[in-house]
Write a protein that holds these residues in place. Structure first.
Motif, PDB file in Angstrom:
ATOM      1  N   VAL A 379      68.417   9.168  22.386  1.00 25.10           N
ATOM      2  CA  VAL A 379      69.730   8.698  21.965  1.00 25.10           C
ATOM      3  C   VAL A 379      70.408   9.840  21.223  1.00 25.10           C
ATOM      4  O   VAL A 379      69.853  10.391  20.291  1.00 25.10           O
ATOM      5  N   PHE A 380      71.561  10.168  21.712  1.00 21.22           N
ATOM      6  CA  PHE A 380      72.279  11.274  21.120  1.00 21.22           C
ATOM      7  C   PHE A 380      73.756  10.914  21.100  1.00 21.22           C
ATOM      8  O   PHE A 380      74.328  10.539  22.131  1.00 21.22           O
ATOM      9  N   GLN A 381      74.309  10.965  19.926  1.00 18.35           N
ATOM     10  CA  GLN A 381      75.722  10.617  19.755  1.00 18.35           C
ATOM     11  C   GLN A 381      76.052   9.272  20.398  1.00 18.35           C
ATOM     12  O   GLN A 381      76.992   9.130  21.179  1.00 18.35           O
ATOM     13  N   ASN A 382      75.229   8.320  20.117  1.00 15.89           N
ATOM     14  CA  ASN A 382      75.416   6.946  20.560  1.00 15.89           C
ATOM     15  C   ASN A 382      75.303   6.756  22.065  1.00 15.89           C
ATOM     16  O   ASN A 382      75.671   5.733  22.593  1.00 15.89           O
ATOM     17  N   ASP A 383      74.879   7.782  22.752  1.00 20.56           N
ATOM     18  CA  ASP A 383      74.660   7.620  24.182  1.00 20.56           C
ATOM     19  C   ASP A 383      73.167   7.726  24.451  1.00 20.56           C
ATOM     20  O   ASP A 383      72.447   8.439  23.757  1.00 20.56           O
ATOM     21  N   THR A 384      72.760   7.029  25.464  1.00 22.69           N
ATOM     22  CA  THR A 384      71.351   7.107  25.812  1.00 22.69           C
ATOM     23  C   THR A 384      71.178   8.018  27.012  1.00 22.69           C
ATOM     24  O   THR A 384      71.998   8.033  27.927  1.00 22.69           O
ATOM     25  N   TYR A 385      70.098   8.756  26.953  1.00 31.05           N
ATOM     26  CA  TYR A 385      69.821   9.703  28.015  1.00 31.05           C
ATOM     27  C   TYR A 385      68.429   9.439  28.538  1.00 31.05           C
ATOM     28  O   TYR A 385      67.486   9.267  27.782  1.00 31.05           O
TER      29      TYR A 385
END
Lengths: 1117, 121
Positions: A379-385
């Motif tokens: 999770v990075f900057q509210n996005d999931t990868y």
């Protein structure tokens, strides 16, 4: 109040059922007290009730009256009141809370008991019997009443239920069973009307209509429309359901953005349903399908659908992230603010490239804190990868679902995954195929050979018979099912090709490429391109069997096959092959380049370029030539460059599409060119205007050199004949009788005969003859200012001409004498006005011996006037005879000799020489210069230099009696066009005309000798003779001519000139001399005759049509 | 015209307008929450439940009909809304009602017709 109420109710309970029941006095008193105590209540109630009373039924009133009669005056009121109460309650009970009433009843019961008790106590002595009876009565009443109430309740409940169910409660879906087709509109239904509205306002207007309908519902003018609707796919219009268009316009009246003035159109009944059935391309997304993101940082990026929310509004997407690994702010670790700033700018200005999420990289840039890991997912900057992809939910409206057409590159990136993930190696093209399978349905056509690749019929193949929606019916081929018809979903079939098929690519990068199929693997077909001889792999859906050998399109961008294009400053080349978005260019050094359209700086035009070939001939585009050295290749010149390089094309040469470049100097023309074109033989003298006058005449001198710009260029014209009739355009160029006209309508340049053109005056929308008036907005044209008035006023009468005088290199001005043309242009009859004062031509025409006076100067211009040079022709024709305002005309007026004779005796030769004089102005202008130089003493100061033959003989012409000359004044006839057509009458003293060359040798006839002044008693009348010499008379002697008679033995005679008339030509081959018009004084030969019109020539190829009476036969010697 | 009228959304352009998946009526979410669906509340039970509204209505619809006289209007009949209240209806609504509603419809023997015009007979 409660007490009061109770009491009241009790009262009513007790009183109503029993008509004879009388309340005891005490009770009555009590009642009265209540009345008094509770003044406010009843008093306020009273009017309200009376209000109600008005509304009550008649029954009520009747009952009321009954009550009134029954009860006493004192008791009437409360009774009445209670009565009403009850009554009203019954009437309105459905609106009341029934429970509450029941409760009340119960209370009443208790109260009643209490009351009974009270009464008992109070009225103790009245007797138990009575009390008991009353109680029983009460109870009975109560029961009855309660029964009634129960019934009421049941009824109420039933009512309620009915109403409730009616309005909403149970969903019955009673209309779902009817098949849609039975709902089709009938003639009984109201119509749909299409109304134009402001685009993007459709929905608002439909809402406005709804609100308006509600607002006006209870007014006296309710909206009559039944419904209104709008479709997103039909912008700019709404549909209103109504019985008439009037109702529609009434409904739309006053709404902003509705354009009823643009028509309220009735929708045909059969189209009504389809308006509601319109649906966009079905945009359902399924997990695995491809979409594109419409907005934001990932705009245009391809994404794959992972899941869809239940209501289908949001979809979970997986796509390649764009993480900025070089944030502007290096110190991102601490400040959120800074980072946000950085992100904002990057998303706006430059978006980071697509890159798979790499934990290490991101951590390196953003710090460990920014990225958190939750089982396999970052999770990075509210996005999931996940697996390098970003997984994000998008609203459906933010996605482009149709026309996604993922490219091979994108798919490759996707399938590779990060770090060459699971699908490494061969790219699975079927993924794209899957994605664009829907498109494949669209490209299927009846007649296509397809095979079924999935489902029950898998493996079958056949020819498509028909396509209905998603179902393809095909006739199977091969095996046991041969010839049977099968129906399969369109998505389960694909086009089938076999090696050896000749195919053409219909869409995509390789569109229009054709070739032979070499292999087929699943749905990927590999074929050998006809164009590039390379193998190309495409999806079978993009292919079609085609017999044609496509060379592809020859035009890419603005460039076309065989265009000469500038590649850079030094290099030009010819496009010899066009590919889908590039060209193959052969440059002037023989090198082949592959260029994109943007690499071409410009297209060059070598249509007018001229090079010189090995023999010194000029080499133009389109010439067929051959190399004299080297390979001896032949070809057609398609371009020349800097007169040095020639690009040739020969279909037989395979290399470079048949285009090759060579030096122009090494080429020889295949078709021998005329000697005239040889540079060495060019007749330079023809180009010399000064010499042209005496040359073979005609137009020779005119074609060369550059005259002033054609005055017709730039003229606004309208085409009056032919297929383009009515078009307005501008003349861009003229060539002889042909004008190239650029049409205003479509910017095309077409070639039009000049006689199909009329000058168009945009100011007054009128047309004028092409060669006439440079009036209106076009005054002046390309002409010198001094001449302008002359044109606009063909008569040249404007004094403005005088101003030009100073500017004009006019020899006569130099003489200090009144310039001849000045007089002539101003006056219809210069003779009358100027008398003997005007020297130049007046001298020549009026004075007995002009040459004596003017000496060497006169012959110069006389010469020019007499030489058969085009200027003279054009001048006299245009200027005077025709009254056209051309410069030539002006100059005709300017040169003295012109007005006198040229004008007076307009040429009859309207057809040929006339037209030529008229049409090619530029040439005239040229020759004008030539003529002018000859005419002006400055240029040709000595008579000897002027090449007119026979000039010197002027001197010898000294016939007297010139004073009598009257006819040939220019003003009288010269200015109007009709004078062209007037028949020519030989003047009485024609033989004395000094402008005619020596009369010796002319055939004359003695005529009129028997008239009122007989000569020789008329004995010699009709004799035909030849002039030997003409003697000018004087005041004392008549002018005579010496005639000899070749046909008879008669001795030569001296005959007064007035008895001599010219003998017209007799047959073809006669030598004749013109007596009038532009050919005056010319010695011509007749070559043909048509009636009285003789076709004459001066020995060159220029032919003149002249009437016989304007000619005189010349003796052969 | 004593028919009941549904709440007419104040703004036509409002992004949040939602259409009922069963009866296709268009209302604002707040109207759905306050009064439920005026036609099929019995089944949908959206009143007061934002979650139910989310699943029973959608913003994904195309075409807006102002049904002014449902009984007389052919458009309403074609859309099978002529027994419904007056109001704004969508021509086409994307999506299907939740399964429980569908099951209930089936139990009652009512044919469910999705409003996305997928099946037209």
């Amino acid at each position: 109040m409660a007490d009061y109420e109770d009491d009241d109710v009790m009262q009513h309970l007790g009183s109503e059922p029993q008509g004879d029941f009388h309340a005891p006095a005490g009770h009555a008193d009590e009642e009265e007290d209540y009345e008094q105590d509770d003044h406010a209540g009843p008093s306020t109630k009273e009017p309200r009730r009376s209000l109600y009373e008005d509304d009550e039924d008649e029954d009520d009133d009747e009952e009321e009256e009954e009550e009134e009669e029954e009860g006493g005056a004192g008791e009437g009121r409360p009774k009445k009141r209670t009565k009403h109460r009850h009554k009203k309650r019954n009437a309105v009970n459905r609106f009341l809370d029934v429970e509450a009433e029941v409760d009340e009843d119960e209370e009443e019961d208790e109260d009643e008991e209490a009351y009974v008790r009270d009464e008992f106590i109070e009225e103790g002595g009245d007797g138990v019997e009575d009390v008991a009876r009353r109680a029983a009565d009460h109870a009975r009443l109560d029961r009855r009443d309660r029964e009634l109430d129960d019934q009421d309740l049941a009824r109420i409940a039933e009512d309620m239920k009915k109403r409730y169910t009616q309005s909403a409660v149970r969903y019955t879906g009673d209309m779902s069973e009817i098949p849609q087709r039975l709902l089709m509109p009938s003639v009984m239904d109201a119509n749909l009307w299409q109304v134009r509205v402001r685009p993007n306002k459709e929905r608002d207007i439909v809402f406005s209509l709804m609100r308006k309908a509600i607002d006006l519902e209870y007014t006296n003018r309710p909206l009559q429309i039944l419904s209104a609707f709008q479709r997103d796919s039909l912008p700019g219009m709404i549909y209103v359901e109504a019985r008439s268009s009037k109702q529609v316009s009434e409904a739309c009246n006053g709404l902003v953005g509705v354009y009823p003035s643009r028509g309220i159109t009735l929708v045909p009944i059969e189209e009504m349903a389809s308006l509601l059935q319109i649906k966009k391309q079905d945009l359902t997304v399924t997990p695995g399908s491809w979409v594109r993101i419409k907005r934001g940082k990932y705009q245009g990026d391809l994404a794959q659908v992972m899941d869809i929310t239940e209501n289908g509004e949001e979809v979970g997407l997986k796509f390649i992230p764009r993480i900025d690994l070089n944030p502007k702010d290096d110190l991102t670790v601490d400040g959120k603010k800074r980072k946000k700033l950085g992100l904002g700018t990057t998303s706006l200005n430059m978006r980071p490239p697509q890159r798979f999420f790499n934990y290490e990289e991101v951590v390196k840039v953003y710090g460990r804190k920014m990225v958190s890991k939750r089982n396999q997912v970052y999770v990075f900057q509210n996005d999931t990868y996940k697996d390098g992809f970003i997984e994000k939910d998008f609203r459906l409206s933010a996605l482009q679902l149709d026309d996604v057409s993922p490219t091979l590159d994108e798919i490759t990136r996707f399938t590779k995954g990060m770090d060459g993930g699971e699908n490494e190696g061969a790219v699975d093209l079927s993924i794209i195929a899957e994605a664009s399978r829907k498109a494949a349905i669209a490209v299927l056509q009846p007649g296509d050979h397809v095979e079924v690749f999935e489902g029950e019929q898998s493996g079958a193949h056949g020819v498509v018979q028909s396509i209905e929606g998603d179902i393809v019916s095909l006739t199977a081929k091969g095996l046991e099912i041969d010839g049977t018809k099968i129906e399969v979903p369109a998505r389960s079939v694909r086009k089938r090709f076999k090696p050896g098929d000749h195919v053409k690519v219909m869409t995509g990068k390789n569109a229009d490429e054709t070739g032979l199929v070499v292999s087929v693997a699943e749905n990927v077909v590999t074929f050998l391109s006809d164009m590039s001889m390379q193998e190309v792999s495409v999806f079978s859906k993009d292919l079609r069997e085609a017999a044609e050998v496509g060379s592809g399109t020859n035009i890419v961008g603005n460039y076309e096959l065989h265009d000469l294009v500038q590649l850079d400053l030094q290099t030009v080349g010819v496009i010899y092959k066009t590919e889908r978005d590039s060209f193959r260019v052969l440059d002037q050094n023989g090198q082949v380049r592959l260029v994109q359209p943007h690499q071409i700086s410009m297209r060059r035009d070598s249509n007018r370029a001229i090079a010189t070939d090995s023999e010194g001939h000029e080499l133009r585009v389109g010439d067929n030539v051959k190399e004299v050295d080297g390979e001896g290749r032949k070809g057609r010149v398609i371009h020349t460059h800097q007169s040095h390089f020639a690009f040739l094309h020969n279909r037989d040469i395979v290399e470079n599409g048949g285009v090759f470049v060579t030096r122009a100097r090494s080429l020889a023309s295949l078709a021998p060119k005329g000697n005239l074109m040889k540079l060495g033989n060019a007749d330079l003298s023809k180009m010399n205007p000064a010499m042209s006058g005496g040359a073979s005449g005609g137009m020779v001198g005119s074609g060369m050199g550059r005259g002033p710009r054609d005055r017709l260029i730039g003229v606004l014209v309208v085409i009056v004949k032919g297929s383009t009739k009515g078009h307005i355009g501008t003349i861009k160029d003229t060539n002889g009788n042909i004008a190239r006209v650029e049409l205003h309508s479509n910017n095309k340049i077409i070639m039009v005969d000049k006689d199909k053109l009329k000058r168009y005056n945009p100011m007054n929308k009128k047309t004028e003859p092409l060669e006439s008036g440079f009036s209106g907005g076009l005054g002046g044209g390309g002409a010198g200012p001094g001449r302008t008035p002359q044109w606009s006023q063909p008569g040249g009468r404007t004094p403005g001409w005088g101003a030009a005088q100073g500017r004009t290199p006019n020899p006569y001005a130099g003489d200090g004498k009144t310039p001849a043309w000045n007089a002539s242009s101003r006056t219809p009859n210069p003779y009358a006005l100027d008398g003997g004062k005007t020297p130049a031509w007046n001298a020549s025409s009026r004075t007995p011996n002009p040459y004596a006076q003017d000496g060497g100067r006169t012959p110069a211009w006389n010469a020019s006037s007499r030489t058969p040079n085009p200027y003279a022709a054009g001048g006299s024709a245009g200027g005077w005879g025709n009254a056209t305002p051309r410069g030539a005309g002006g100059w005709g007026g300017a040169t003295p000799r012109q007005p006198a004779w040229g004008g007076a005796t307009p040429s009859r030769s309207a057809g040929g020489g006339w037209g030529s004089g008229q049409d090619s102005w530029g040439e005239n202008a040229d020759s004008w210069q030539a003529a002018h130089s000859a005419a002006t003493p400055a240029a040709a100061p000595t008579p000897a230099n002027a090449p007119t033959p026979g000039l010197p003989t002027y001197q010898s012409v000294k016939t007297p009696g010139w004073d009598d000359v009257t006819a040939p004044t220019p003003g009288a006839s010269g200015f109007d066009e009709t004078s062209n057509e007037t028949s020519f009458e030989v003047p009485k003293d024609w033989l004395l005309d000094p402008t005619l060359p020596p009369k010796k040798g002319m055939f004359v006839k003695i005529q009129g000798s028997r008239g009122p002044k007989p000569w020789f008693k008329g004995e010699k009348e009709g004799l035909r003779g030849v002039v030997d010499i003409v003697q000018q008379g004087s005041d004392y002697f008549a002018s005579t001519a010496m005639i000899w008679f070749p046909d008879s033995s008669t001795d030569p005679l001296t005959v007064p000139v007035e008895y001599l008339v010219p003998v017209p030509p007799e047959r073809v081959g006669n030598r004749v001399m013109g007596l009038d018009g532009e050919h005056k004084g010319e010695t011509l030969t007749t070559v043909d005759v048509d009636g009285d019109i003789w076709n004459c020539t001066a020995g060159n190829t220029v032919y003149h049509y002249i009437t016989g009476d304007r000619l005189v036969l010349l003796h052969e010697d | 015209m004593a028919t009941v009228t549904a709440a007419i959304p104040p703004q036509a352009r409002a992004k949040q307008l939602r259409a009922c998946l069963l009866c296709s009526i268009i209302q604002t979410p707040s109207d759905f929450r306050k009064d439920g669906c005026p036609n099929c509340e019995e089944l949908m039970q959206m009143k007061g439940s934002s979650d139910r509204i989310q699943v029973c209505t959608t913003t994904y619809f195309d075409g807006v009909i102002a049904v002014i006289d449902p009984e007389q209007s052919w458009v309403a009949r074609w859309q099978r809304t002529s027994k419904y209240v007056r109001g704004m209806y969508a021509v086409r609504v994307k999506g299907r009602v939740p399964e429980d509603v569908e099951a209930e419809l089936e139990a009652r023997g009512i044919k469910y017709r999705p409003r996305d015009q997928t099946d037209q007979d």
